[in-house]
Design a protein around this motif. Sequence first.
Motif, PDB file in Angstrom:
ATOM      1  N   ASN A  76       0.816  -1.220   0.000  1.00 46.03           N
ATOM      2  CA  ASN A  76       0.000   0.000   0.000  1.00 46.03           C
ATOM      3  C   ASN A  76       0.847   1.267   0.000  1.00 46.03           C
ATOM      4  N   VAL A  77       1.759   1.361  -0.954  1.00 45.70           N
ATOM      5  CA  VAL A  77       2.596   2.552  -1.111  1.00 45.70           C
ATOM      6  C   VAL A  77       1.983   3.402  -2.220  1.00 45.70           C
ATOM      7  N   TYR A  78       1.700   4.666  -1.889  1.00 46.06           N
ATOM      8  CA  TYR A  78       1.079   5.564  -2.850  1.00 46.06           C
ATOM      9  C   TYR A  78       1.960   6.786  -3.093  1.00 46.06           C
ATOM     10  N   LEU A  79       1.896   7.281  -4.325  1.00 44.02           N
ATOM     11  CA  LEU A  79       2.599   8.494  -4.707  1.00 44.02           C
ATOM     12  C   LEU A  79       1.555   9.594  -4.827  1.00 44.02           C
ATOM     13  N   ASP A  80       1.751  10.689  -4.097  1.00 45.35           N
ATOM     14  CA  ASP A  80       0.828  11.824  -4.140  1.00 45.35           C
ATOM     15  C   ASP A  80       1.030  12.579  -5.447  1.00 45.35           C
ATOM     16  N   LEU A  81      -0.005  12.647  -6.272  1.00 45.81           N
ATOM     17  CA  LEU A  81       0.063  13.328  -7.559  1.00 45.81           C
ATOM     18  C   LEU A  81      -0.462  14.758  -7.491  1.00 45.81           C
ATOM     19  N   GLY A  82      -0.907  15.168  -6.320  1.00 47.07           N
ATOM     20  CA  GLY A  82      -1.478  16.510  -6.161  1.00 47.07           C
ATOM     21  C   GLY A  82      -2.957  16.504  -6.497  1.00 47.07           C
ATOM     22  N   ASP A  83      -3.629  17.561  -6.170  1.00 46.38           N
ATOM     23  CA  ASP A  83      -5.074  17.711  -6.430  1.00 46.38           C
ATOM     24  C   ASP A  83      -5.888  16.552  -5.878  1.00 46.38           C
ATOM     25  N   GLY A  84      -5.412  15.947  -4.789  1.00 45.89           N
ATOM     26  CA  GLY A  84      -6.139  14.840  -4.171  1.00 45.89           C
ATOM     27  C   GLY A  84      -5.990  13.513  -4.889  1.00 45.89           C
ATOM     28  N   ASN A  85      -5.193  13.471  -5.923  1.00 46.42           N
ATOM     29  CA  ASN A  85      -4.984  12.227  -6.669  1.00 46.42           C
ATOM     30  C   ASN A  85      -3.721  11.532  -6.192  1.00 46.42           C
ATOM     31  N   ARG A  86      -3.750  10.216  -6.257  1.00 49.79           N
ATOM     32  CA  ARG A  86      -2.566   9.441  -5.902  1.00 49.79           C
ATOM     33  C   ARG A  86      -2.508   8.187  -6.757  1.00 49.79           C
ATOM     34  N   MET A  87      -1.335   7.570  -6.783  1.00 53.35           N
ATOM     35  CA  MET A  87      -1.101   6.400  -7.622  1.00 53.35           C
ATOM     36  C   MET A  87      -0.453   5.311  -6.775  1.00 53.35           C
ATOM     37  N   LEU A  88      -0.974   4.099  -6.893  1.00 47.19           N
ATOM     38  CA  LEU A  88      -0.395   2.947  -6.206  1.00 47.19           C
ATOM     39  C   LEU A  88       0.927   2.594  -6.873  1.00 47.19           C
ATOM     40  N   VAL A  89       1.970   2.452  -6.072  1.00 47.74           N
ATOM     41  CA  VAL A  89       3.305   2.136  -6.581  1.00 47.74           C
ATOM     42  C   VAL A  89       3.614   0.674  -6.271  1.00 47.74           C
ATOM     43  N   HIS A  90       4.080  -0.042  -7.287  1.00 45.05           N
ATOM     44  CA  HIS A  90       4.533  -1.416  -7.079  1.00 45.05           C
ATOM     45  C   HIS A  90       5.535  -1.773  -8.160  1.00 45.05           C
ATOM     46  N   GLY A  91       6.352  -2.742  -7.863  1.00 46.98           N
ATOM     47  CA  GLY A  91       7.400  -3.155  -8.793  1.00 46.98           C
ATOM     48  C   GLY A  91       8.762  -2.958  -8.160  1.00 46.98           C
ATOM     49  N   ARG A  92       9.791  -2.955  -8.984  1.00 46.02           N
ATOM     50  CA  ARG A  92      11.155  -2.768  -8.492  1.00 46.02           C
ATOM     51  C   ARG A  92      11.583  -1.350  -8.851  1.00 46.02           C
ATOM     52  N   ILE A  93      11.881  -0.564  -7.828  1.00 43.93           N
ATOM     53  CA  ILE A  93      12.290   0.831  -8.013  1.00 43.93           C
ATOM     54  C   ILE A  93      13.813   0.878  -8.059  1.00 43.93           C
ATOM     55  N   ASP A  94      14.336   1.518  -9.096  1.00 39.68           N
ATOM     56  CA  ASP A  94      15.790   1.552  -9.294  1.00 39.68           C
ATOM     57  C   ASP A  94      16.512   2.163  -8.101  1.00 39.68           C
ATOM     58  N   ARG A  95      16.019   3.302  -7.635  1.00 39.14           N
ATOM     59  CA  ARG A  95      16.735   3.970  -6.544  1.00 39.14           C
ATOM     60  C   ARG A  95      15.804   4.939  -5.842  1.00 39.14           C
ATOM     61  N   ILE A  96      15.937   5.020  -4.515  1.00 43.47           N
ATOM     62  CA  ILE A  96      15.187   5.976  -3.705  1.00 43.47           C
ATOM     63  C   ILE A  96      16.195   6.737  -2.864  1.00 43.47           C
ATOM     64  N   ASP A  97      16.166   8.057  -2.998  1.00 44.95           N
ATOM     65  CA  ASP A  97      17.058   8.930  -2.231  1.00 44.95           C
ATOM     66  C   ASP A  97      16.249   9.717  -1.212  1.00 44.95           C
ATOM     67  N   TYR A  98      16.933  10.149  -0.156  1.00 44.18           N
ATOM     68  CA  TYR A  98      16.288  10.916   0.913  1.00 44.18           C
ATOM     69  C   TYR A  98      17.148  12.127   1.249  1.00 44.18           C
ATOM     70  N   ASN A  99      16.469  13.247   1.479  1.00 43.31           N
ATOM     71  CA  ASN A  99      17.150  14.467   1.911  1.00 43.31           C
ATOM     72  C   ASN A  99      16.642  14.792   3.312  1.00 43.31           C
ATOM     73  N   PRO A 100      17.459  14.528   4.354  1.00 40.78           N
ATOM     74  CA  PRO A 100      16.992  14.734   5.725  1.00 40.78           C
ATOM     75  C   PRO A 100      16.697  16.199   6.051  1.00 40.78           C
ATOM     76  N   GLU A 101      17.423  17.119   5.449  1.00 39.48           N
ATOM     77  CA  GLU A 101      17.189  18.542   5.721  1.00 39.48           C
ATOM     78  C   GLU A 101      15.807  18.973   5.224  1.00 39.48           C
ATOM     79  N   ALA A 102      15.434  18.494   4.056  1.00 39.32           N
ATOM     80  CA  ALA A 102      14.135  18.834   3.477  1.00 39.32           C
ATOM     81  C   ALA A 102      13.043  17.832   3.874  1.00 39.32           C
ATOM     82  N   ASP A 103      13.452  16.711   4.480  1.00 43.49           N
ATOM     83  CA  ASP A 103      12.549  15.620   4.838  1.00 43.49           C
ATOM     84  C   ASP A 103      11.739  15.186   3.608  1.00 43.49           C
ATOM     85  N   ARG A 104      12.448  14.933   2.513  1.00 40.04           N
ATOM     86  CA  ARG A 104      11.813  14.548   1.256  1.00 40.04           C
ATOM     87  C   ARG A 104      12.520  13.343   0.656  1.00 40.04           C
ATOM     88  N   TYR A 105      11.742  12.558  -0.070  1.00 39.75           N
ATOM     89  CA  TYR A 105      12.270  11.432  -0.822  1.00 39.75           C
ATOM     90  C   TYR A 105      12.161  11.744  -2.318  1.00 39.75           C
TER      91      TYR A 105
END
Length: 80
Positions: free
Chosen positions: A47-76
């Motif tokens: 149940n991982v969703y990507l916020d698309l804005g305007d109240g819309n979101r997309m279910l994410v599944h599969g193999r993601i190449d890379r996920i980065d995190y910025n602790p200062e901005a608290d963003r992925y």
Amino acid sequence: VQRPPALVIQLEQAQRRLIEFAKRQAEWAALGWEIRWIEHKVEKKDNVYLDLGDGNRMLVHGRIDRIDYNPEADRYTVWD
């Protein structure tokens, strides 16, 4: 050993791409981004969703190449 001309060109192109990628990666890291996961598997049941804005979101599944995190901005950010 004589390498075929096509192979020589391909090796040179690969080397140039890696050099440019290394420069961009260093800039990205200097901005505070950290690599968190590589080849990360996400299943529908997670149940991982990507916020698309305007109240819309997309279910994410599969193999993601890379996920980065910025602790200062608290963003992925997702690279795929």
